[in-house]
Design a protein around this motif. Structure first.
Motif, mmCIF file in Angstrom:
data_model
loop_
_atom_site.group_PDB
_atom_site.id
_atom_site.type_symbol
_atom_site.label_atom_id
_atom_site.label_comp_id
_atom_site.label_asym_id
_atom_site.label_seq_id
_atom_site.Cartn_x
_atom_site.Cartn_y
_atom_site.Cartn_z
ATOM 1 N N ASN A 14 0.607 -1.169 0.045
ATOM 2 C CA ASN A 14 0.015 0.031 0.025
ATOM 3 C C ASN A 14 0.918 1.429 0.129
ATOM 4 N N VAL A 15 2.083 1.170 -0.070
ATOM 5 C CA VAL A 15 3.172 2.322 -0.299
ATOM 6 C C VAL A 15 3.481 2.683 -1.702
ATOM 7 N N LEU A 16 3.022 3.767 -2.319
ATOM 8 C CA LEU A 16 3.614 4.270 -3.522
ATOM 9 C C LEU A 16 4.637 5.232 -3.184
ATOM 10 N N THR A 17 5.962 4.976 -3.978
ATOM 11 C CA THR A 17 7.127 5.526 -3.899
ATOM 12 C C THR A 17 7.376 6.356 -5.164
ATOM 13 N N LEU A 18 7.347 7.650 -5.189
ATOM 14 C CA LEU A 18 7.516 8.529 -6.112
ATOM 15 C C LEU A 18 9.151 9.258 -5.896
ATOM 16 N N THR A 19 9.914 9.080 -7.035
ATOM 17 C CA THR A 19 11.285 9.579 -6.719
ATOM 18 C C THR A 19 11.266 10.671 -7.818
ATOM 19 N N HIS A 28 8.191 21.816 4.370
ATOM 20 C CA HIS A 28 6.971 22.096 4.167
ATOM 21 C C HIS A 28 5.911 21.044 3.530
ATOM 22 N N GLN A 29 5.858 19.924 4.250
ATOM 23 C CA GLN A 29 5.153 18.687 3.949
ATOM 24 C C GLN A 29 3.559 19.020 3.625
ATOM 25 N N PRO A 30 3.141 18.601 2.310
ATOM 26 C CA PRO A 30 1.975 18.970 2.059
ATOM 27 C C PRO A 30 0.986 18.145 2.738
ATOM 28 N N ASN A 43 -11.720 5.084 -5.890
ATOM 29 C CA ASN A 43 -11.165 6.043 -4.868
ATOM 30 C C ASN A 43 -10.484 5.226 -3.833
ATOM 31 N N ARG A 44 -9.044 5.488 -3.361
ATOM 32 C CA ARG A 44 -8.518 5.129 -2.523
ATOM 33 C C ARG A 44 -8.117 6.254 -1.530
ATOM 34 N N SER A 45 -8.357 5.989 -0.324
ATOM 35 C CA SER A 45 -7.747 7.099 0.702
ATOM 36 C C SER A 45 -6.302 7.312 0.855
ATOM 37 N N VAL A 46 -5.786 8.432 1.113
ATOM 38 C CA VAL A 46 -4.548 8.551 1.131
ATOM 39 C C VAL A 46 -4.467 8.887 2.697
ATOM 40 N N GLN A 47 -3.552 7.836 3.267
ATOM 41 C CA GLN A 47 -3.396 7.766 4.826
ATOM 42 C C GLN A 47 -2.235 8.593 5.350
ATOM 43 N N ASN A 48 -1.293 8.587 4.582
ATOM 44 C CA ASN A 48 -0.114 9.461 4.970
ATOM 45 C C ASN A 48 0.744 9.617 3.736
ATOM 46 N N LEU A 49 1.693 10.844 4.152
ATOM 47 C CA LEU A 49 2.594 11.522 3.001
ATOM 48 C C LEU A 49 3.641 11.754 3.690
ATOM 49 N N ALA A 50 4.835 11.129 3.092
ATOM 50 C CA ALA A 50 6.054 11.745 3.736
ATOM 51 C C ALA A 50 7.250 11.909 2.734
ATOM 52 N N ILE A 51 8.077 13.320 2.879
ATOM 53 C CA ILE A 51 9.157 13.513 1.978
ATOM 54 C C ILE A 51 10.261 13.337 2.443
ATOM 55 N N ASN A 52 11.196 12.715 1.954
ATOM 56 C CA ASN A 52 12.533 12.369 2.408
ATOM 57 C C ASN A 52 13.584 12.547 1.358
ATOM 58 N N GLY A 53 14.205 13.779 1.232
ATOM 59 C CA GLY A 53 15.119 14.168 0.186
ATOM 60 C C GLY A 53 14.123 13.994 -1.219
ATOM 61 N N SER A 54 14.695 13.436 -2.227
ATOM 62 C CA SER A 54 13.972 13.490 -3.603
ATOM 63 C C SER A 54 12.808 12.289 -3.679
ATOM 64 N N THR A 55 12.586 11.832 -2.376
ATOM 65 C CA THR A 55 11.390 10.825 -2.456
ATOM 66 C C THR A 55 10.129 11.041 -1.737
#
Length: 79
Positions: A14-19, A28-30, A43-55
């Motif tokens: 359930n984790v989508l990784t965008l690089t 400034h985490q959205p 539709n699927r709910s987005v439970q969490n979003l985290a930015i780490n560097g370019s990911t």
């Protein structure tokens, strides 16, 4: 300042990784509410979003199976 360009997108469970090609603004985490996800058009709910560097890690409320089509949309709240 140049806009980061998406280089790859993968999903594991359930984790989508965008690089991206350059680091993102971790200060400034959205909000996850700015994103809408769908799997096979549902539709699927987005439970969490985290930015780490370019990911960016986007956690969905349920896993995704091989062959599923995943779409992620972002709405800029300042637009």
């Amino acid at each position: 300042m140049t806009t980061p360009v998406l280089q790859s997108a993968t999903i594991d469970g359930n984790v989508l990784t965008l690089t991206y090609d350059s680091p993102l603004d971790e200060a400034h985490q959205p909000s996850s509410s700015y994103f809408q996800a769908s799997v096979n058009g549902l539709n699927r709910s987005v439970q969490n979003l985290a930015i780490n560097g370019s990911t960016v890690l986007v956690t969905l409320n349920a896993g995704v199976s091989a062959g599923d089509t995943v779409t992620l949309n972002y709405t800029d709240p300042s637009a």
